[in-house]
Write an enzyme that holds these catalytic residues in place. Structure first.
Site, PDB file in Angstrom:
ATOM      1  N   LYS A  82       0.811  -1.223   0.000  1.00 36.54           N
ATOM      2  CA  LYS A  82       0.000   0.000   0.000  1.00 36.54           C
ATOM      3  C   LYS A  82       0.839   1.266   0.000  1.00 36.54           C
ATOM      4  O   LYS A  82       0.415   2.311  -0.448  1.00 36.54           O
ATOM      5  CB  LYS A  82      -0.958  -0.047   1.177  1.00 36.54           C
ATOM      6  N   GLU A 171      -2.984   8.677   6.053  1.00 37.13           N
ATOM      7  CA  GLU A 171      -3.790   9.324   5.029  1.00 37.13           C
ATOM      8  C   GLU A 171      -5.023   9.974   5.637  1.00 37.13           C
ATOM      9  O   GLU A 171      -5.429   9.663   6.760  1.00 37.13           O
ATOM     10  CB  GLU A 171      -4.188   8.339   3.931  1.00 37.13           C
ATOM     11  N   HIS A 206     -12.865  -1.896  11.280  1.00 40.23           N
ATOM     12  CA  HIS A 206     -12.374  -1.772   9.907  1.00 40.23           C
ATOM     13  C   HIS A 206     -12.447  -3.097   9.149  1.00 40.23           C
ATOM     14  O   HIS A 206     -11.795  -3.264   8.124  1.00 40.23           O
ATOM     15  CB  HIS A 206     -10.938  -1.244   9.867  1.00 40.23           C
ATOM     16  N   ARG A 264      -5.445 -10.356  -4.843  1.00 43.72           N
ATOM     17  CA  ARG A 264      -5.843 -11.729  -4.550  1.00 43.72           C
ATOM     18  C   ARG A 264      -7.351 -11.831  -4.702  1.00 43.72           C
ATOM     19  O   ARG A 264      -8.021 -10.825  -5.001  1.00 43.72           O
ATOM     20  CB  ARG A 264      -5.449 -12.098  -3.113  1.00 43.72           C
TER      21      ARG A 264
END
Length: 653
Positions: A82, A171, A206, A264
């Protein structure tokens, strides 16, 4: 398989299972490759997690002459990591491909002070996320600067334990986001298609618990733009195989931003299979073998338009009323809904299996398909009502409440939905008198069927009979306070047998006369004929608890133990102690004997099922003792909450 999986279904279903060692051995790519070659394998399918997004593992497979059933290692390195996705070079690739990216810091500097400064620059709230993370692991929302350091330490620790890497990115956190992802597939010939989008906004910690396709209330032009951007992202890195491009959709502005790509197949891929009629695992093998994609984008679009709505619910061993704390243990009783063409169950466990504390606590997935979203929700709720699981706590009753939640039914979803609607979703559902009557009657009939009416039942209630061969019982239950907010209440039930299969049952002031019942010992089903009703109820006794499945709902009741039983079992008063809420591993103890602590102060950090949790002090006090439990000499050893006892004793100030 790891050694805790020796009796698991995936190990027992094949004659080729190999024990690779401890649970962490699933991250040992070299060992897995060595075993694969020893066993004569020509390819490796990495599954959902562990090494499925590890570019080094994919590269090593190729170098060792094994086919990695997934994307090329270079595509994983570009998209699966990421941080690299949004590093300057990779970010330029995404922007050049027309894929919007969310603001944030994704560089190599991991100094905590520097990261804190970057968070201030971006503006709170921010999201900390492990670069090699997934499934919500190593992810924390930081809403203010004064909590940044604690959340960073916790996120890095969880990421290190789960993925062997604690590098973080920072972020901007969008306050009313939706999580919308696009399933893409690409072959070796430059063909890439989108198989529709999934809305995965219903989450806790999450992590997704409900996924649906198509996404509700999404304009068609935005929908097709998402598909196009997802294909562009995949083609920009010469992707091959199955992948999921994830976007954050801002409900306030209607804009979406590229978040990450999972290189994936996803846990929720059956939702897409339901709305396309395709076998995505078969497609993975086709692409890995060098074949072309079986369908064009136009053909897929037509299929999606014809097949209506798909929804998946994840059935977890967890307690929603305790902040979704994972649970573990033996599945004492388990029934699943009937499967049809439009009701599918993907399960990893059967009755008698042990839900381990080493891995994710998902028991199964329930996937439904219907012509419309409202019909799909109704079908999902009906199927959930057929589930019966006794042993670990589950989220099934919570999922039923979601299906009835007006805002969810209306499609007004966001990732903060559960918190926003917590008063509604966690409203207590107390058993009615009839449930207690069914429980007491079921216990008595079970013991009568087993020929144990003189002994076992007496450990739970008072033997009033038998009189002339007829049984009379007084059974007290404990009705827990709603969500632990008050005193528990004792409910008294009196059962009087009036004939071979007839009873009078009194619960407090409610009297049920001439109840006729039949109990099936093998299935544990009690069929009762109450006045003007015919009810089939499942009664399962597990230790001191009795689980009742009644009118599509589950109730867990506690029997009142006589004083002699408490003395025999050595029940102790631990009101002034802090206990582990689940089997776990202690990661950090943050207090010492003699320390003064305040309410909600961090005491111990534990890890279970790849999730890190902070145990906080329930009150102001002084730590009088710190104990790790009998036979546990190091923090790295596993602690079992059922035998551990109190490991921290906060005394009074």
């Amino acid at each position: 398989m790891g050694y805790p999986d020796a009796q698991s279904q995936h190990a027992l279903c094949t004659p080729f299972a190999v024990n690779i060692g401890s649970p962490s051995a699933y991250l040992d790519g070299d060992r897995i490759i060595k075993i694969a070659k020893q066993e004569g394998c020509c390819s490796i399918h990495p599954g959902y997690g562990f090494l499925s997004e590890n570019s080094a593992f994919a590269k090593k497979c190729t170098e060792e002459g094994l086919i990695f059933i997934g994307p090329p290692w270079k595509a994983i390195e570009a998209m699966g990591n990421k941080r690299r996705v949004l590093q300057s070079q990779s970010k330029d690739i995404m922007i050049a491909a027309g894929v919007p990216c969310i603001p944030g810091y994704h560089g190599p500097n991991q100094d905590p002070t520097f990261l804190e400064a970057q968070a201030e620059k971006i503006g709170f709230p921010v999201l900390l996320k492990a670069v090699k993370g997934g499934g919500g692991k190593g992810m924390r929302i930081v809403r203010a600067i004064d909590e940044f350091h604690e959340q960073l330490v916790s996120a890095k620790s969880e990421a290190k334990n789960s993925f062997g890497d604690d590098v973080m990115l920072v972020e901007k956190y969008i306050t009313t986001p939706r999580h919308i992802e696009v399933q893409i597939f690409a072959d070796k010939y430059g063909n890439c298609v989108s198989l529709g989008e999934r809305d995965c906004s219903i989450q806790r910690r999450h992590q997704k618990i409900l996924e649906e396709s198509p996404a509700p209330h999404l304009a068609q032009d935005i929908r097709e733009d998402l598909w196009a951007k997802a294909r562009a992202a995949a083609l920009a890195v010469e992707y091959e195989g199955a992948g999921t491009v994830e976007f954050i959709f801002d409900n306030e502005t209607g804009r979406f931003f590229f978040m990450e790509m999972n290189t994936r197949l996803q846990v929720e891929h059956p939702v897409t299979e339901m709305v396309t009629g395709l076998d995505l695992v078969r497609w993975q093998f086709t692409v890995a073998e060098g074949g072309r994609l079986p369908l064009t984008q136009d053909e897929i679009k037509t299929r999606i338009a014809e097949r209506g709505w798909g929804i998946e619910a994840r059935i977890y061993a967890e307690n929603p009323d305790m902040n979704f704390t994972p649970d573990s243990g033996r599945l004492v009783h388990m029934r699943t809904p009937s499967q049809t063409e439009t009701v599918r169950i993907d399960a990893g466990f059967i009755v008698g299996d042990q839900v381990s504390s080493y891995y994710d606590p998902m028991i199964s997935k329930l996937i439904v398909n219907a012509p419309s979203r409202r019909e799909a929700i109704q079908k999902l709720e009906a199927a959930l009502s057929e589930y019966e699981i006794v042993g670990p706590a589950t989220n099934i009753e919570f999922l039923k409440k979601l299906c009835q939640s007006p805002a969810f039914v209306a499609g007004n979803v966001e990732t903060g939905y559960i918190q926003k609607h917590s008063d509604e979703l966690f409203a207590p559902v107390l058993p009615v008198d009839e449930v207690f009557a069914q429980a007491a009657l079921g216990l008595l009939m079970q013991e009568m069927a087993d020929g144990k009416v003189e002994g076992v039942f007496g450990s739970l209630g008072t033997t009033v009979g038998p009189v002339l061969g007829l049984q009379r019982r007084h059974v007290p239950f404990i009705q827990p306070s709603p969500n632990g907010t008050g005193e528990a209440v004792q409910i008294d039930v009196e059962v009087n047998q009036t004939g071979p299969a007839t009873f009078d049952v009194r619960v407090n002031d409610s009297l049920y006369s001439s109840v006729t019942s039949r109990y099936e010992t093998f299935s544990r089903v009690l069929t009762s004929f109450f006045p003007h009703t015919r009810l089939s109820t499942t009664i399962v006794r597990n230790g001191n608890s009795v689980t009742v499945f009644h009118k599509g709902k589950q109730y867990r009741l506690e029997c009142v133990l006589p004083n002699w039983v408490e003395k025999a079992l050595g029940v102790k008063d631990v009101a002034n102690s802090v206990l582990t809420p689940m089997p776990c591993k202690v990661l950090r103890v943050e207090v010492r004997e003699g320390d003064k602590v305040t309410k909600d102060q961090s005491l111990v950090v534990i890890e279970s099922m790849k999730m890190e949790m902070v145990i906080r002090s329930p009150q102001d006090g002084v730590i009088s003792r710190v104990v790790y439990g009998e036979g546990v000499g190091a923090l790295s050893k596993t602690l079992d909450a059922t035998t551990l006892g109190a490991y921290i004793y906060p005394g009074h100030v």
